[in-house]
Design an enzyme around this catalytic site. Structure first.
Site, PDB file in Angstrom:
ATOM      1  N   SER A  41       2.888   4.368   7.962  1.00 50.33           N
ATOM      2  CA  SER A  41       2.699   4.291   6.476  1.00 50.33           C
ATOM      3  C   SER A  41       3.741   3.596   5.516  1.00 50.33           C
ATOM      4  CB  SER A  41       2.499   5.637   5.871  1.00 50.33           C
ATOM      5  OG  SER A  41       3.731   6.290   5.787  1.00 50.33           O
ATOM      6  N   LYS A 101       7.623   8.388   1.226  1.00 48.62           N
ATOM      7  CA  LYS A 101       6.901   7.526   0.561  1.00 48.62           C
ATOM      8  C   LYS A 101       7.795   6.809  -0.447  1.00 48.62           C
ATOM      9  CE  LYS A 101       3.206   8.696   2.638  1.00 48.62           C
ATOM     10  NZ  LYS A 101       2.470   8.177   3.437  1.00 48.62           N
TER      11      LYS A 101
END
EC number: 3.4.21.89
Length: 275
Positions: A41, A101
């Site tokens: 990701s 993230k």
């Protein structure tokens, strides 16, 4: 006499081991936490198989900063506001799993995606084409990469479009595009006080703040201009008490299926600073 010396030597060794374990526990609790990248990701910034250290005192301390949540206080102490563009490890709001993230939205910001372009506070961010991102289509731990160039066979080249995105504070970072997907178009999100909005750099292969989980749907519905995107593992908005630390340094990295196979090590990523 020899027996007493032998017993003394064993006792000294045990003391050394205990002190070392206590020191390691203290360092992990207060300063740095190891983190392993299990998914794609955050490509191209972080790769599957990267092993890095997280700076736990970057944003102060909360219960999530301590192993098993054992810090003897509520809330957050010595808090320092994170900066837009930081790569942050945090606890998932619903299940407590550690996620990593990039910080995109600060409290009070409005965030939206339109046609794969990021809009912050009504301004569409600059996006400049960069060299195509290429990797081998192969097993990467428990996953395989997603490709923009169609179905490819094992060992072939997997490609993705790559762009340089510039955040409002001037931070530049790479993002990837695989295909047109529903997550490329979102409602307007208004980030609540004491919360943050996170996204993966691999935009089409990231479950992040664009998606809400069932627990959050009713709580944050008023912070959206339209129906919230739902995903059972969605991240939604992340409260500041869930922040664990800032990713600082990739220490080791390995391609393939295991970090413990030296022939798979990516030596060029050893001791690389995270940006």
């Amino acid at each position: 006499m020899a027996s007493k010396k032998s017993e003394g030597g064993v006792l000294d060794t045990l003391k050394t081991v205990v002190y070392a374990l206590l020191l390691a526990g203290l360092i992990r609790t207060l300063f740095f936490q190891p983190f392993y990248i299990p998914s794609g990701s955050m490509k191209p910034t972080l790769l599957v198989g990267d092993f890095l250290f997280v700076n736990k005192f970057a944003y102060g301390y909360s219960a999530e900063s301590c192993p098993l949540g054992l810090c003897p206080f509520d809330g957050r102490i010595w808090f320092t506001e994170p900066e837009r563009g930081d790569i942050v490890v945090f606890a998932h709001p619903a299940n407590g799993t550690d996620y990593i993230k990039r910080l995109i939205g600060l409290p009070g910001d409005t965030i939206q995606m339109q046609g794969g372009r990021l809009i912050i506070n009504g301004e569409m961010l600059p996006l400049a084409p960069a060299e195509t991102f290429e990797e081998i289509y192969e097993d990467q731990q428990a996953t395989r990469p997603q490709c923009a160039n169609g179905t490819v066979s094992l060992g072939a080249i997997c490609q993705k479009e790559q762009f340089v995105e510039t955040l409002p504070n001037g931070v530049e970072h790479m993002v990837l595009n695989i295909a047109d997907r529903s997550s490329d178009n979102t409602p307007v999100y208004t980030v609540p006080e004491e919360h943050y909005f996170f996204m993966g750099d691999n935009r089409d292969n990231s479950i992040d703040s664009r998606f809400f989980n069932r627990m959050q749907i009713s709580e944050f519905r008023t912070s959206l201009s339209g129906p919230p995107a739902f995903n059972g593992g969605g991240v939604g908005f992340v409260h500041r008490d869930l922040l664990i630390g800032k990713a600082n340094l990739v220490v080791l990295s390995a391609a393939g299926t295991s970090l413990f196979k030296p022939w798979n090590w990516r030596l060029d990523r050893f001791f690389e600073w995270v940006e």
